[in-house]
Design an enzyme around this catalytic site. Structure first.
Site, PDB file in Angstrom:
ATOM      1  N   CYS A 112      34.643  20.660  39.629  1.00 21.44           N
ATOM      2  CA  CYS A 112      34.899  19.852  40.834  1.00 21.44           C
ATOM      3  C   CYS A 112      33.743  18.912  41.159  1.00 21.44           C
ATOM      4  CB  CYS A 112      35.173  20.764  42.027  1.00 21.44           C
ATOM      5  SG  CYS A 112      36.605  21.803  41.790  1.00 21.44           S
ATOM      6  N   HIS A 251      33.671  16.997  48.754  1.00 19.73           N
ATOM      7  CA  HIS A 251      34.747  17.438  47.861  1.00 19.73           C
ATOM      8  C   HIS A 251      35.787  18.157  48.708  1.00 19.73           C
ATOM      9  CE1 HIS A 251      37.058  19.491  44.935  1.00 19.73           C
ATOM     10  NE2 HIS A 251      36.486  20.657  45.109  1.00 19.73           N
ATOM     11  N   ASN A 281      43.312  20.430  46.556  1.00 23.11           N
ATOM     12  CA  ASN A 281      42.037  20.284  45.843  1.00 23.11           C
ATOM     13  C   ASN A 281      42.323  19.599  44.497  1.00 23.11           C
ATOM     14  OD1 ASN A 281      39.749  20.676  44.273  1.00 23.11           O
ATOM     15  ND2 ASN A 281      39.397  22.773  44.974  1.00 23.11           N
TER      16      ASN A 281
HETATM   17  N1  ACO Z   1      50.001  33.627  50.284  1.00 18.86           N
HETATM   18  C1  ACO Z   1      50.017  34.776  50.978  1.00 18.86           C
HETATM   19  N2  ACO Z   1      49.093  35.745  50.835  1.00 18.86           N
HETATM   20  C2  ACO Z   1      48.118  35.522  49.939  1.00 18.86           C
HETATM   21  C3  ACO Z   1      48.046  34.357  49.171  1.00 18.86           C
HETATM   22  C4  ACO Z   1      49.041  33.397  49.362  1.00 18.86           C
HETATM   23  N3  ACO Z   1      49.059  32.239  48.689  1.00 18.86           N
HETATM   24  N4  ACO Z   1      46.950  34.426  48.369  1.00 18.86           N
HETATM   25  C5  ACO Z   1      46.361  35.603  48.628  1.00 18.86           C
HETATM   26  N5  ACO Z   1      47.068  36.264  49.565  1.00 18.86           N
HETATM   27  C6  ACO Z   1      46.801  37.597  50.135  1.00 18.86           C
HETATM   28  C7  ACO Z   1      45.938  38.427  49.228  1.00 18.86           C
HETATM   29  O1  ACO Z   1      46.723  39.046  48.234  1.00 18.86           O
HETATM   30  C8  ACO Z   1      45.354  39.422  50.213  1.00 18.86           C
HETATM   31  O2  ACO Z   1      46.307  40.407  50.469  1.00 18.86           O
HETATM   32  P1  ACO Z   1      45.861  41.963  50.638  1.00 18.86           P
HETATM   33  O3  ACO Z   1      44.955  41.946  51.821  1.00 18.86           O
HETATM   34  O4  ACO Z   1      47.156  42.639  50.831  1.00 18.86           O
HETATM   35  O5  ACO Z   1      45.152  42.283  49.366  1.00 18.86           O
HETATM   36  C9  ACO Z   1      45.195  38.592  51.493  1.00 18.86           C
HETATM   37  O6  ACO Z   1      46.060  37.435  51.336  1.00 18.86           O
HETATM   38  C10 ACO Z   1      43.783  38.112  51.720  1.00 18.86           C
HETATM   39  O7  ACO Z   1      43.308  37.577  50.482  1.00 18.86           O
HETATM   40  P2  ACO Z   1      41.904  36.921  50.366  1.00 18.86           P
HETATM   41  O8  ACO Z   1      41.708  36.410  48.971  1.00 18.86           O
HETATM   42  O9  ACO Z   1      40.883  37.846  50.915  1.00 18.86           O
HETATM   43  O10 ACO Z   1      42.098  35.683  51.358  1.00 18.86           O
HETATM   44  P3  ACO Z   1      41.025  34.716  51.932  1.00 18.86           P
HETATM   45  O11 ACO Z   1      41.078  34.720  53.393  1.00 18.86           O
HETATM   46  O12 ACO Z   1      39.697  34.875  51.277  1.00 18.86           O
HETATM   47  O13 ACO Z   1      41.619  33.299  51.475  1.00 18.86           O
HETATM   48  C11 ACO Z   1      41.219  31.654  49.770  1.00 18.86           C
HETATM   49  C12 ACO Z   1      41.786  33.020  50.103  1.00 18.86           C
HETATM   50  C13 ACO Z   1      42.019  30.590  50.544  1.00 18.86           C
HETATM   51  C14 ACO Z   1      41.374  31.399  48.288  1.00 18.86           C
HETATM   52  C15 ACO Z   1      39.727  31.617  50.203  1.00 18.86           C
HETATM   53  O14 ACO Z   1      39.025  32.695  49.672  1.00 18.86           O
HETATM   54  C16 ACO Z   1      39.064  30.351  49.820  1.00 18.86           C
HETATM   55  O15 ACO Z   1      39.293  29.324  50.404  1.00 18.86           O
HETATM   56  N6  ACO Z   1      38.166  30.403  48.808  1.00 18.86           N
HETATM   57  C17 ACO Z   1      37.548  29.223  48.258  1.00 18.86           C
HETATM   58  C18 ACO Z   1      38.199  28.962  46.949  1.00 18.86           C
HETATM   59  C19 ACO Z   1      38.318  27.510  46.594  1.00 18.86           C
HETATM   60  O16 ACO Z   1      38.356  26.612  47.397  1.00 18.86           O
HETATM   61  N7  ACO Z   1      38.425  27.310  45.312  1.00 18.86           N
HETATM   62  C20 ACO Z   1      38.638  26.014  44.765  1.00 18.86           C
HETATM   63  C21 ACO Z   1      37.854  25.791  43.543  1.00 18.86           C
HETATM   64  S1  ACO Z   1      36.146  25.685  43.903  1.00 18.86           S
HETATM   65  C22 ACO Z   1      35.955  24.408  44.843  1.00 18.86           C
HETATM   66  O17 ACO Z   1      36.645  23.448  44.740  1.00 18.86           O
HETATM   67  C23 ACO Z   1      34.895  24.463  45.846  1.00 18.86           C
END
Ligand code: ACO
Length: 324
Positions: A112, A251, A281
């Protein structure tokens, strides 16, 4: 002073994939996606919208905006990790499509952060070769690198491309400075395999195919801290106050990362350009797409101080300052 942007362009595929569309293919909801990521829609490539085709269209638009012809371009760099082929580079396909016969061309993969890293390489080239013109492009079709059964990742990404034409100018404008970082020890938090090996000795038994794997929470934590640190260090070194920034283009990873970064920095929210809600993204394409939109909306005036920052797989991250 240095390498200035002459013009910008971007290209988004026609197909819009909404959160409601995703509800039909995975166990998720519009409410969950919007509250966790800020994303409502993303663009997905169809036939004829490969990475190099999006890149070509973005580049053509940047050339028109710059009043520069393709044969005046000396160097093309494409930041991507989702070209339709590994060899030749996406940049060579773009060179061919544009008929930019006088340019040499290559790709950069810094995930990214690719556009930020390409900007740094391009700036250094222009400072050494002052009569040249370059085309920098960020282009991705991450829809082709997404496991559409993995709800943790497939909701996040979208396709698109953005481009800038640059040249060296002996005036007050251009890239002021950049501050770039990598930490390969953290690769397991965000990565993508290659095609399976034909050499049995180099086989990776856990290679599930070329799609993104991610520890979302860890990425979140590192991304905010890393971008904040890179920005503060860059501003300190240049002796520039945060209040002097006219526009910040981060980004577009997701809204929670951006909100946290903005609140930790204490920068006025009005000065931060955000379009992640529309495109998700788009990895290396997100900054040049946002830059083109901000430019076309008149958010950038001559002499404005622009701050861009990024974080991605590797990990790679950094920040750059440009006088517009
Ligand atoms: N829909 C519904 N539920 C979901 C989904 C979905 N799409 N995805 C995950 N869940 C569930 C999980 O299974 C979990 O369930 P559980 O508690 O029963 O196990 C629950 O939601 C919480 O999951 P987490 O992964 O802890 O959710 P979090 O609040 O951390 O959000 C997210 C996830 C949005 C990916 C977050 O961690 C994030 O924004 N991370 C940054 C990642 C990113 O931006 N990556 C891009 C590449 S790097 C970059 O560009 C910077």
């Amino acid at each position: 002073m240095g390498a200035v942007v002459l013009g910008t362009g971007s290209c988004l595929p026609g197909k819009v994939l909404t959160n409601h569309d995703l509800e039909k293919i995975i166990d998720t909801s519009d409410e969950w996606i919007r509250s966790r990521t800020g994303i409502s829609t993303r663009r997905i490539s169809g036939k004829g919208e490969e990475t190099y085709k999006l890149a070509e269209t973005a580049a053509r638009r940047a050339l028109v905006a710059s009043q520069v012809s393709a044969d005046e371009i000396d160097l093309i760099i494409v930041a991507t990790m989702s070209s339709h082929m590994i060899m030749p580079s996406c940049a060579c396909f773009v060179q061919n499509e544009l008929g930019a016969a006088n340019a040499f061309a290559y790709d950069i993969n810094a995930a990214c952060s690719g556009f930020l890293f390409a900007l740094d390489s391009g700036e250094k080239y222009l400072c050494a070769e002052r009569d040249k013109k370059i085309l920098l492009i960020g282009a991705e079709t991450l829809s082709s690198r997404t496991d559409w059964k993995d709800r943790n990742t497939c909701i996040l990404f979208g396709d698109g491309a953005g481009a800038v034409v640059m040249e060296y100018r002996d005036d007050n404008c251009g890239v002021v400075a950049s501050n770039l970082f990598s930490d390969g020890s953290l690769w397991k938090l965000l990565y993508m395999h290659n095609a399976p090996s034909y050499n049995p000795d180099l086989e990776q038994p856990d290679n599930p195919g070329a799609h993104i794997l991610m520890e979302g929470r860890e990425v979140f934590k590192y991304a905010v801290k890393a971008m904040e640190g890179a920005i503060r260090e860059l501003l300190d070194r240049q002796n520039i106050e945060l209040s002097a920034i006219d526009l910040m283009i981060p980004h577009q990873a997701n809204i929670r990362i951006l909100n946290k970064l903005v609140s930790r920095l204490g920068i006025d929210q009005e000065k931060v350009f955000i379009n992640v809600q529309k495109y998700g993204n788009t990895s290396a394409a997100s900054i040049p797409i946002a830059l083109d939109e901000a430019n076309r909306e008149g958010r950038l005036k001559r002499d404005n101080l622009l701050l861009i920052c990024s974080f991605g797989g590797g990990f790679t991250w950094g920040a750059s300052l440009l006088r517009w």
